[in-house]
Design an enzyme around this catalytic site. Structure first.
Site, PDB file in Angstrom:
ATOM      1  N   LYS A 127       2.112  -6.682  11.914  1.00  0.00           N
ATOM      2  CA  LYS A 127       1.480  -6.568  10.994  1.00  0.00           C
ATOM      3  C   LYS A 127       0.387  -6.698  11.013  1.00  0.00           C
ATOM      4  O   LYS A 127      -0.091  -7.749  10.317  1.00  0.00           O
ATOM      5  CB  LYS A 127       2.668  -6.851  10.071  1.00  0.00           C
ATOM      6  N   ARG A 133       1.141   2.515  -0.195  1.00  0.00           N
ATOM      7  CA  ARG A 133       0.672   2.094  -1.319  1.00  0.00           C
ATOM      8  C   ARG A 133       0.807   2.851  -2.887  1.00  0.00           C
ATOM      9  O   ARG A 133       0.621   2.524  -3.859  1.00  0.00           O
ATOM     10  CB  ARG A 133      -0.442   1.485  -1.425  1.00  0.00           C
ATOM     11  N   ARG A 190      -4.781  -7.980   1.911  1.00  0.00           N
ATOM     12  CA  ARG A 190      -3.851  -8.531   2.282  1.00  0.00           C
ATOM     13  C   ARG A 190      -4.108 -10.008   3.526  1.00  0.00           C
ATOM     14  O   ARG A 190      -3.482  -9.980   4.515  1.00  0.00           O
ATOM     15  CB  ARG A 190      -2.824  -7.816   2.573  1.00  0.00           C
ATOM     16  N   LYS A 227       3.167  -2.474  13.796  1.00  0.00           N
ATOM     17  CA  LYS A 227       2.890  -1.507  12.443  1.00  0.00           C
ATOM     18  C   LYS A 227       1.083  -1.834  12.647  1.00  0.00           C
ATOM     19  O   LYS A 227       0.702  -3.031  12.258  1.00  0.00           O
ATOM     20  CB  LYS A 227       3.532  -2.212  11.713  1.00  0.00           C
TER      21      LYS A 227
HETATM   22  C1  PBG Z   1       4.757  -3.677   2.206  1.00  0.00           C
HETATM   23  C2  PBG Z   1       4.708  -2.242   3.236  1.00  0.00           C
HETATM   24  C3  PBG Z   1       3.619  -1.898   3.558  1.00  0.00           C
HETATM   25  C4  PBG Z   1       4.016  -0.849   4.303  1.00  0.00           C
HETATM   26  C5  PBG Z   1       5.745  -1.157   4.762  1.00  0.00           C
HETATM   27  N1  PBG Z   1       5.932  -1.909   4.047  1.00  0.00           N
HETATM   28  C6  PBG Z   1       2.447  -1.802   2.873  1.00  0.00           C
HETATM   29  C7  PBG Z   1       1.491  -2.516   2.837  1.00  0.00           C
HETATM   30  O1  PBG Z   1       1.589  -3.564   3.120  1.00  0.00           O
HETATM   31  O2  PBG Z   1       0.520  -2.912   1.899  1.00  0.00           O
HETATM   32  C8  PBG Z   1       2.815   0.033   4.881  1.00  0.00           C
HETATM   33  C9  PBG Z   1       4.133   1.583   5.119  1.00  0.00           C
HETATM   34  C10 PBG Z   1       2.674   2.416   5.764  1.00  0.00           C
HETATM   35  O3  PBG Z   1       1.545   2.530   5.352  1.00  0.00           O
HETATM   36  O4  PBG Z   1       3.976   3.310   5.710  1.00  0.00           O
HETATM   37  N2  PBG Z   1       5.285  -4.888   2.507  1.00  0.00           N
HETATM   38 ZN    ZN Z   2       4.839  -6.408   1.178  1.00  0.00          ZN
END
Ligand code: PBG
Ligand code: ZN
Length: 324
Positions: free
Chosen positions: A195, A205, A217, A248
């Protein structure tokens, strides 16, 4: 083979031939629909940057899940917006938390729809980070227990699969142990393994109210410049007991999907994230491209790159297209 012995156009000349030699076939079986759930009754708050997506109260969540099921989509993944946030994200692992109640309601109505839960703390912490903090540092090891508790509470509520998205080191093993100890050895883990720290999460968000309140992050999500590191992350999660490996975002990382597909013998999922959805919807709204065609081309490309499963906000629309 060279021209004129080989003519690529021979097998493209009609629809039947094109169908016969098509290498990648997108199916409703490949799709997972992400859904956002909030407290209340008959709530359906549109998410402005994601046209067609909503924050849904549980009653409406069940309705949308029913639509997904009726279209042949095998699974949904749930994200919760809690009534309150705190430093330890306690509503993430509360027995009567929003996701826990939502899982129960969906499973009651639709026992054959697979309900996956996103396991993370960022929607539940007042600082918005995916783990708990010590000063301004996200404390990896102290976060593991809370993530495992969250996963376990989802399993207890009836989740068919848990999907940790926090990117803390060692969380897959921790969650696997916690589940096994409490007789949930049958519950699979879909690991958000590679990720990336991506600006494509922007609309999410807003939808999930999960933006970090300080910093970013980058200390836990991956650097977009790295692909070898993705192999290390994926291998580690596989060894810790992941059942499905996720990459992702999807579109800017098709090379990573392809490499991960070659590297592991587990099913590979790709998350076609909020920003990827928003870009297509925005361009469609401007009249700049054919949204439906670009949607199908995009999902097919993610599959062609090597994804077995695609988490996508387009799931309902794509399923309608595939069934038509
Ligand atoms: C949270 C999370 C995120 C997404 C899925 N779970 C956002 C992030 O890491 O800030 C992103 C999903 C999307 O953008 O469709 N851990
Ligand atoms: Zn998260």
């Amino acid at each position: 083979m060279l021209f004129p012995d080989y003519r690529g156009r021979r097998m493209r000349q009609n629809k039947a031939f094109r169908r016969m030699v098509r290498e990648t076939k997108l199916s409703t079986d490949d799709l997972i629909l992400p859904l956002f759930t909030v407290d209340g009754k008959n709530v359906k708050n549109p998410i402005p940057s994601m046209p067609g997506q909503y924050q849904l109260s549980i009653d409406n969540l069940v309705k949308t899940s029913q639509t997904a099921y009726d279209l042949g989509i095998p699974a949904v993944i749930l994200f919760g917006l809690p009534d309150k946030k705190d430093a330890l994200g306690t509503r993430a692992y509360a027995k009567n938390g929003i996701v826990q109640r939502a899982v129960k309601a969906v499973k009651e109505k639709l026992p054959d729809l697979a309900v996956i839960t996103d396991v993370c703390l960022c929607q539940y912490t007042d600082h918005g980070h995916c783990g708990i903090i010590d000063g301004h540092v996200v404390d990896n090891d102290a976060s593991l227990d809370l993530l495992a508790r969250t996963a376990l509470s989802h399993a207890r509520a009836g989740a068919d699969m848990v999907a940790p998205s926090d990117m803390m080191d060692g969380r897959i093993a921790e969650i696997r142990n916690a589940l096994d100890e409490k007789d949930f050895s049958h519950v699979p883990i879909m690991a958000y393994a590679a990720k990336y720290c991506s600006a494509y999460y922007g609309p999410f968000r807003e939808a999930a109210d999960s933006a970090p309140q300080f910093g970013d992050r980058r200390t836990y999500q991956m650097d977009p410049a790295n692909a070898l590191e993705a192999i290390r992350e994926v291998t580690m999660d596989a060894e810790e007991g992941a059942d499905i490996i996720m990459v992702k975002p999807a579109l800017a990382y098709l090379d990573v999907i392809c490499r991960v597909r070659d590297e592991v013998d587990l099913p590979v999922a790709a998350y076609n994230v909020s920003g990827e959805y928003a870009m297509i919807k925005a361009a469609e709204k401007m009249g700049w491209l054919d949204g439906k065609k670009v949607m199908m081309e995009t999902l097919t490309a993610i599959k062609r790159a090597g994804a077995d499963l695609i988490l996508t906000y387009f799931a309902l629309e794509a399923a309608r297209e595939l069934n038509s």
